[in-house]
Design a protein around this motif. Structure first.
Motif, short mmCIF file in Angstrom:
data_model
loop_
_atom_site.label_atom_id
_atom_site.label_comp_id
_atom_site.label_asym_id
_atom_site.label_seq_id
_atom_site.Cartn_x
_atom_site.Cartn_y
_atom_site.Cartn_z
N SER A 54 -61.39 46.01 -74.37
CA SER A 54 -62.79 46.13 -74.33
C SER A 54 -63.45 45.24 -75.38
O SER A 54 -64.32 44.56 -75.35
CB SER A 54 -63.60 47.37 -73.79
N LEU A 69 -71.48 45.18 -68.61
CA LEU A 69 -70.03 45.40 -69.18
C LEU A 69 -69.35 46.69 -69.09
O LEU A 69 -68.08 46.69 -68.74
CB LEU A 69 -69.90 44.90 -70.71
N SER A 117 -67.14 49.58 -75.67
CA SER A 117 -65.72 50.01 -75.78
C SER A 117 -65.38 51.48 -75.73
O SER A 117 -64.51 51.83 -75.26
CB SER A 117 -65.02 49.39 -77.13
N GLU A 177 -62.62 41.61 -75.32
CA GLU A 177 -62.98 40.75 -73.96
C GLU A 177 -64.14 39.77 -74.14
O GLU A 177 -65.23 39.97 -74.76
CB GLU A 177 -63.30 41.83 -72.95
N TYR A 198 -65.72 46.39 -66.91
CA TYR A 198 -64.60 46.51 -67.72
C TYR A 198 -63.57 47.47 -67.18
O TYR A 198 -62.30 47.03 -67.33
CB TYR A 198 -64.98 46.66 -69.02
#
Length: 280
Positions: free
Chosen positions: A207, A142, A78, A210, A146
Motif C-alpha cells: 500500500s 484508497l 497503509s 502503490e 487497496y
C-alpha cells in the motif's frame, strides 16, 4: 587442508550470492549516493561517492509541506489497509483453513486468481465505484480499493498457517467449553502471529508503494495524495530543473523505514511465508 578444500568448493556459491546481492542493492546505494550530491556535482561526472556531501536535498524535502502531508496520508492509508486486510483475511482464512464445507478449495483458488489481474484492468470499475460512493479525492478512496490486491495474499498465507495448526488444540478448547469464536480469538489467532506479521507488513509495504490507484483517485486533490504521487510530481527550485537529487532524498526518506521494519521482523516474515509448507 580439508577446511581449504571446503572453502574452495563453496567459493562459486559465495560469488553467486555476492553478485545477486550487488545486483539487488546497487540501485539503492546509487540513490543514496545521489541524494547527498549537489546539482552541479551530479551532472558533472558520475562518482561512486559524493565529493562534497550535502544535506540540502533532505532539507528541501522536509521543508516541502506537500511531501510531509503525503507522508502522513501514506502512513494512515497503509496502516488502515493492513488492519482491514488482517481483520477480514483472518476470518476468511479461518473458515477456509479449519472448517469443512463444500467448495472451499474452489473458493480458495478463486481468491488466489484475483492476484493475477493487473491493476489497470480493474481501474475503470473501481473508479466508477469510488465516484458513486462520493469518496473520490480522499484517502478513504484508497483504503477501500487497496484491499483488492492485499486481501487475496493475506487470505492465502493465513489459510496455509491455519491448516498447519494441530487439530488437538481446537478440540481441547471445545472440551473446555470455549465457543468457536473464543477458540479463534483467544487460542488460534495468537498462534498465527508470524503469519499476521508477515501479511500485515507486506500489505503495508504494498500500500505504501502503490502508485496507479493513488494517482487516479487523488489526482484532483493534492492534499489526499500519497508519497509515490507526491515524489513523482516534485518540481525544481527553478524553471526547467529536474530535481533528481531531491527525488532521491525523498525516496530514501520513505524507503529506509520500510527496510528497518523488514530487518526487525525478518524472522517472523520467514516463519510466516514458510507456514504450512511442511505438514507434520
Amino acid at each position: 587442508m580439508n577446511t581449504l578444500i571446503k572453502l574452495l568448493k563453496r567459493l562459486p556459491l559465495y560469488l553467486l550470492i555476492g553478485l545477486v546481492a550487488l545486483y539487488a542493492l546497487f540501485p539503492f546505494y546509487w540513490a543514496l549516493n545521489t541524494s547527498f550530491k549537489s546539482e552541479s556535482e551530479m551532472f558533472e561526472s558520475a562518482t561512486y561517492l559524493p565529493e562534497n556531501p550535502t544535506l540540502k536535498n533532505y532539507e528541501y524535502v522536509f521543508r516541502d509541506g506537500t511531501f510531509l502531508l503525503a507522508l502522513r496520508n501514506s502512513a494512515i492509508v497503509s496502516s488502515a489497509v493492513s488492519i482491514l486486510s488482517l481483520t477480514v483475511g483472518s476470518f476468511a482464512a479461518y473458515a477456509l483453513g479449519r472448517l469443512r464445507f463444500k467448495g472451499r478449495t474452489i473458493i480458495l483458488y478463486i481468491v488466489l486468481s484475483m492476484t493475477m489481474f493487473p491493476s489497470i484492468s480493474v481501474l475503470s470499475g473501481l473508479y466508477t465505484i469510488v465516484r458513486e460512493f462520493g469518496v473520490f479525492g480522499t484517502p478513504l478512496a484508497l483504503i477501500i480499493t487497496y484491499p483488492i490486491f492485499t486481501l487475496p495474499f493475506t487470505v492465502w498465507v493465513l489459510t496455509s498457517f491455519f491448516r498447519g495448526l494441530p487439530a488437538e488444540i481446537e478440540q481441547a478448547a471445545i472440551v473446555d467449553g470455549a465457543t468457536p469464536f473464543q477458540t479463534f480469538r483467544m487460542i488460534l489467532l495468537p498462534l498465527t502471529a508470524p503469519a499476521l506479521v508477515t501479511t500485515g507488513l507486506l500489505s503495508f509495504v504494498q500500500s505504501w508503494n502503490e502508485y496507479l490507484f493513488a494517482l487516479n483517485f487523488t489526482i484532483t486533490e493534492p492534499s489526499a495524495q500519497t508519497v509515490p504521487v507526491a515524489i513523482a510530481q516534485f518540481s525544481g527550485k527553478v524553471a526547467r530543473q529536474e530535481p533528481i537529487a531531491e527525488i532521491m532524498a525523498a525516496a530514501m526518506i520513505v524507503t529506509i523505514p520500510l527496510v528497518i521494519l523488514v530487518l526487525i521482523f525478518q524472522n517472523r516474515i520467514v516463519a510466516g511465508l514458510t507456514a504450512g509448507a511442511v505438514k507434520g
